[in-house]
Write a protein that holds these residues in place. Structure first.
Motif, PDB file in Angstrom:
ATOM      1  N   UNK A  94     -10.453  53.479 133.683  1.00 21.82           N
ATOM      2  CA  UNK A  94     -10.354  52.178 133.024  1.00 21.82           C
ATOM      3  C   UNK A  94      -9.050  52.086 132.224  1.00 21.82           C
ATOM      4  N   UNK A  95      -8.652  53.177 131.556  1.00 23.60           N
ATOM      5  CA  UNK A  95      -7.422  53.191 130.765  1.00 23.60           C
ATOM      6  C   UNK A  95      -6.390  54.026 131.530  1.00 23.60           C
ATOM      7  N   UNK A  96      -5.437  53.344 132.085  1.00 17.43           N
ATOM      8  CA  UNK A  96      -4.400  54.023 132.886  1.00 17.43           C
ATOM      9  C   UNK A  96      -3.121  54.110 132.052  1.00 17.43           C
ATOM     10  N   UNK A  97      -2.652  55.351 131.826  1.00 18.04           N
ATOM     11  CA  UNK A  97      -1.496  55.571 130.987  1.00 18.04           C
ATOM     12  C   UNK A  97      -0.521  56.560 131.685  1.00 18.04           C
ATOM     13  N   UNK A  98       0.771  56.366 131.453  1.00 20.42           N
ATOM     14  CA  UNK A  98       1.786  57.250 131.999  1.00 20.42           C
ATOM     15  C   UNK A  98       3.019  57.255 131.116  1.00 20.42           C
ATOM     16  N   UNK A  99       3.934  58.189 131.367  1.00 19.52           N
ATOM     17  CA  UNK A  99       5.185  58.255 130.606  1.00 19.52           C
ATOM     18  C   UNK A  99       6.349  58.433 131.584  1.00 19.52           C
ATOM     19  N   UNK A 100       7.476  57.811 131.247  1.00 25.77           N
ATOM     20  CA  UNK A 100       8.671  57.906 132.074  1.00 25.77           C
ATOM     21  C   UNK A 100       9.814  58.426 131.219  1.00 25.77           C
ATOM     22  N   UNK A 101      10.584  59.417 131.777  1.00 26.12           N
ATOM     23  CA  UNK A 101      11.663  60.052 131.011  1.00 26.12           C
ATOM     24  C   UNK A 101      12.980  59.324 131.269  1.00 26.12           C
ATOM     25  N   UNK A 102      13.768  59.297 130.255  1.00 27.30           N
ATOM     26  CA  UNK A 102      15.094  58.718 130.358  1.00 27.30           C
ATOM     27  C   UNK A 102      15.920  59.537 131.366  1.00 27.30           C
TER      28      UNK A 102
END
Length: 777
Positions: A94-102
């Motif tokens: 239900x809660x979709x989270x991610x991170x993207x690096x510079x």
């Protein structure tokens, strides 16, 4: 096996299929394997009493049993529930989270996952993802993309280049998932993905400066990089030898061998970061490695030996510049070079040359090179802070013409020569000395007779190896000669001038000797036409005697055809000459000194030129020759002729008949080489002695001709011999004379027999009449 669609909403019982395997006499039919009691059998038909749900149970295995007259039997019925698209796809989280690096490239940094309860093997569960909205829409409205099949979320090309956590550190993405491969009538679900933007330590490290020829030990760590995001692997690329630089799994960069600045003074190393699957994560960063110089190269000259020339009178002048090169860093003091003159051969005199310490310019520091050695070898060294090398310089001292040639005495002679001295006699040899270097142009001497040789009686012959000049006699006319000789070099004097010491006087006296006559030619060739009128001068013999006039006489003229003037030397003919008698005469003319017995001689050859003064004549005796009548085939008289003149006038002879119709009708001439054949031109000719007028002409212009009359014609026997001697008939015979001849014939048969026998012995039969008269005489 029976396939049944799920969610049937029709009338029940729902008959599914007829069971063809039941025999006609079955009884007691029972269906088992259905815990819910959904299935039953009626009149050989399998039926269901309620709808089926594939997601609840996708298949059923039923046992159908029955009784026959003998025993009870059974068989299996497999019921498969056919899927319908009756389920909506849903996101797993239900809660979709991610991170993207510079600094991340266009590669997935997270994955959105969804599921559908429908059959995975049908389009009902074939899912497609799409990105509906990005919030906020900065700096671009499409910073991210989602893979339709896998749901992987990645930066777009604009997003990868413009991502900035200071501008926007969080994005919300509205995503949707559809079944039926995304068709218009598909079920779908939407969700929100939160993306956090984080910084990264992935950046180019600071440049590294390494000294060349580091002592080690190796490997030496020189720098380090770190990808701060997901798990990564590193590799190095660039223009450097394999394994010279390496990187560890932790991002530490190592140097594995000494560096040589002269081979390569800097390296640009690309550091590549990749996922474990080999996909590149971010753009490579660069490490610049600069190599510091060490004084490990000695200065070297471009050539081991130099050659130069300096003139003998040169004073304090530059003659050559030598320069060495050092491969060390030109920005350091390692390449500062100093030059020194460390040797001179020969050593004396000293201090002739010097070399500039900084520029390498070699110069003469003496006031003059006059009187020094012809060649010097110098040793020059080039030195940097601690290393050096050397070269040699060969200096050739070029001679200059600063010394004039000088005669050892002012006057030579007097010299005596006999007046009959032959041409080429050497009167004397004289030499003028020159103090310049032997063999050069400045040392060579050119001699010249300034006066006393106006008639060119003498010539000078110079020996270039010794400079000695020989005075040679060409001829003599006077009794005394006073010659003035000068001596100069072929090149101009650099210093000084020619004076009286460069001239000399030579006195020569000619002693009288009685000399014999001299003839101008050793052999005379004369041509005279035959028949020329006597007394004509055909040649004049020229002689010279300085003491008296020569007297001429002939020898070898045994027939006294020629005469010569006693004093004039004129050669004349005494009588007309005939080339046919003799074509060449050779005699000797002798010239005698009037005051002594001295003499000289020469040969005279007289060639007689041919004149057409002889007519052609027939060769051989033809008085006994004859031709047969009637005409015999191939019988002919072979006529030969000759001409006493030479080939020009009598070389080719021509036979021709007189221009008379009767003659040309009766006779024929056929040329064969230098002969001709005379034969009958008609089948029959009355027997008698004929006059056949024909002409023999030579080839001269105009031709000379001979007129000849031939031959005899008679009847012949089968052996080709003439029966009777032919005689000229007065006319045709009458009838009375013919009868008288016939009667008298028998009376003279005996006499004729005797005559024929004698003729046979006198005229033997030829080998064959076909060859008669064909062989030339």
């Amino acid at each position: 096996k029976i396939g049944v669609p799920e969610n049937y909403d029709g009338i029940f019982p729902w008959y599914l299929a007829k069971l063809h395997s039941l025999p006609a006499n079955h009884s007691d039919l029972v269906v088992t394997g259905d815990d819910e009691g959904i299935f039953g059998v009626d009149s050989q038909f399998l039926y269901a009493i309620k709808p089926l749900d594939r997601e609840k149970q996708p298949s059923y295995s039923l046992q159908v049993s029955f009784r026959t007259s003998v025993h009870r039997q059974s068989f299996t019925v497999e019921v498969f529930v056919i899927d319908k698209n009756d389920n909506v796809p849903t996101f797993i989280q239900e809660s979709m989270r991610g991170s993207v690096q510079l600094g991340l490239l266009k590669i997935p940094f997270m994955q959105v996952e969804a599921m559908d309860r429908d059959d995975r093997n049908t389009p009902h569960a074939e899912l497609r993802f799409s990105l509906l909205e990005q919030t906020p829409r900065i700096p671009y409205r499409q910073m991210f993309s989602i893979d339709p099949l896998s749901g992987e979320v990645a930066l777009t090309e604009e997003g990868a280049s413009a991502l900035d956590p200071e501008m926007c550190g969080r994005y919300k993405l509205s995503v949707m998932v559809k079944d039926m491969a995304g068709k218009a009538n598909a079920f779908f679900t939407t969700g929100i993905v939160t993306v956090e933007v984080t910084g990264n330590s992935w950046a180019s490290p600071d440049p590294v400066r390494l000294q060349e020829n580091l002592p080690g030990p190796y490997p030496i760590p020189i720098s380090q990089v770190k990808w701060s995001g997901s798990q990564a692997e590193y590799s190095l690329e660039g223009e450097f030898p394999e394994m010279l630089f390496t990187i560890s799994r932790e991002g530490v960069i190592y140097l594995n061998a000494p560096l040589d600045r002269e081979t390569q003074d800097q390296f640009l190393i690309s550091i590549v970061v990749e996922r474990p699957d080999g996909r590149e994560i971010a753009k490579p960063v660069e490490l610049r490695v600069m190599v510091g110089d060490a004084n490990d190269n000695r200065p070297t000259f471009p050539q081991a030996q130099y050659h130069t020339v300096v003139k003998e009178l040169a004073a304090r002048t530059e003659i050559l510049t030598v320069q060495a090169a050092d491969n060390d860093d030109p920005k350091t003091d390692n390449v500062r070079i100093f030059y020194r003159l460390v040797g001179q051969i020969p050593e004396s005199p000293r201090a002739l040359f010097r070399v500039d310490r900084d520029s390498g310019v070699i110069s003469v520091q003496a006031d003059s090179m006059e009187g020094t050695a012809p060649q010097y070898t110098l040793t020059i060294t080039a030195e940097d802070a601690k290393l050096n090398s050397s070269c040699t310089v060969v200096v050739t001292v070029q001679d200059e013409n600063n010394n004039p040639p000088v005669f050892s005495q002012h006057e030579y002679g007097p010299y005596h020569i006999p007046e009959d001295a032959p041409v080429g006699t050497t009167v004397t040899a004289i030499v003028a000395r020159d103090a310049d270097v032997r063999g050069g142009d400045s040392w060579q001497v050119n001699y010249r007779m300034e006066s006393g040789n106006e008639e060119e009686v003498f010539s000078l012959v110079t020996d270039r190896q010794t400079n000695e000049v020989s005075l040679v006699l060409d001829f003599e006319r006077e009794s005394e000669y006073i010659l003035v000789l000068s001596a100069k070099n072929p090149v101009a004097l650099v210093r000084g001038r020619y004076g009286s010491q460069s001239t000399a006087t030579v006195s020569i006296y000619v002693d009288d000797v009685n000399e014999g006559p001299i003839l101008s030619q050793s052999h005379y060739e004369v041509t005279v036409r035959e028949g020329e009128e006597p007394g004509r001068v055909i040649a004049t013999i020229r002689g010279y005697d300085p003491d008296s006039h020569p007297i001429y006489s002939l020898q070898g003229d045994t027939k006294k055809y020629f005469s010569i003037g006693k004093y004039s030397g004129e050669l004349k003919t005494v009588q007309a000459l005939d080339r046919e008698e003799n074509s060449t005469y050779t005699m000797e003319v002798i010239a005698v000194d009037g005051n002594s017995s001295l003499s000289a001689s020469t040969l005279v050859t007289v060639h007689i030129l041919d004149v057409n003064d002889n007519s052609p004549v027939l060769v051989g005796d033809y008085s006994w020759k004859y031709l047969c009548t009637p005409r015999w085939e191939d019988q002919a008289l072979v006529l030969a002729s000759r001409d006493s003149d030479g080939p020009q006038h009598g070389g080719r002879l021509n036979f021709s008949l007189r221009s008379d119709a009767t003659v040309r009708r009766n006779w024929k001439l056929t040329p064969i080489n230098t002969h001709t054949n005379l034969s009958l031109n008609i089948p029959y000719l009355p027997p008698e002695v004929y006059t056949v007028p024909f002409t023999i002409s030579d080839s001269s212009s105009p031709p000379r001709s001979t007129f000849i009359n031939l031959p005899t014609v008679c009847p012949c026997n089968i052996r080709g011999n003439c029966k009777i001697a032919a005689k000229k008939l007065q006319g045709m015979p009458t009838i009375q004379s013919a009868v008288g001849i016939l009667l008298g014939t028998f009376a003279v048969i005996a006499i004729l027999v005797v005559i024929f026998v004698r003729l046979s012995y006198q005229n033997p039969k030829e080998e064959g009449k076909s060859n008669q008269e064909l062989v030339p005489l």
